[in-house]
Design a protein around this motif. Structure first.
Motif: not given
Length: 98
Positions: A57-74
């Motif tokens: 119950l004390e597990t923690k997840v952290t993540a950081s994403v690169d906003t410039a990497s967004i890819d929606t195929k358009d």
């Protein structure tokens, strides 16, 4: 709801810290556009860590994403999403999750 003194028993659970490999990780999303179609996309992961505590119950997840990497195929939509109208990648180069 459980309080902070509660614990759970998860068969096979192992406490520890794991650093995810960004080249094998992604953050994906799907949302409705004007209630007609779905837009799907992804961000590249810069870093991600799972810290599994002795008590699950004390597990923690952290993540950081690169906003410039967004890819929606358009590319046109992606350029607009990178602009100050949305993510403003010049000012906010990452999105951090905890």
């Amino acid at each position: 709801m459980t309080d902070s003194t509660s614990t759970v028993d998860v068969p096979g659970y192992k406490a520890g810290t794991w650093v995810l490999d960004p080249s094998h990780s992604e953050v994906t999303f799907s949302l409705r556009h004007m209630m007609i179609s779905k837009v799907r996309g992804e961000f590249g992961v810069k870093s991600a860590t799972i810290e599994a505590g002795e008590n699950p119950l004390e597990t923690k997840v952290t993540a950081s994403v690169d906003t410039a990497s967004i890819d929606t195929k358009d590319e046109g939509r992606d350029a607009h999403l990178r602009s100050a109208d949305f993510f403003d990648v010049e000012t906010y180069p990452t999105i951090d999750f905890v």
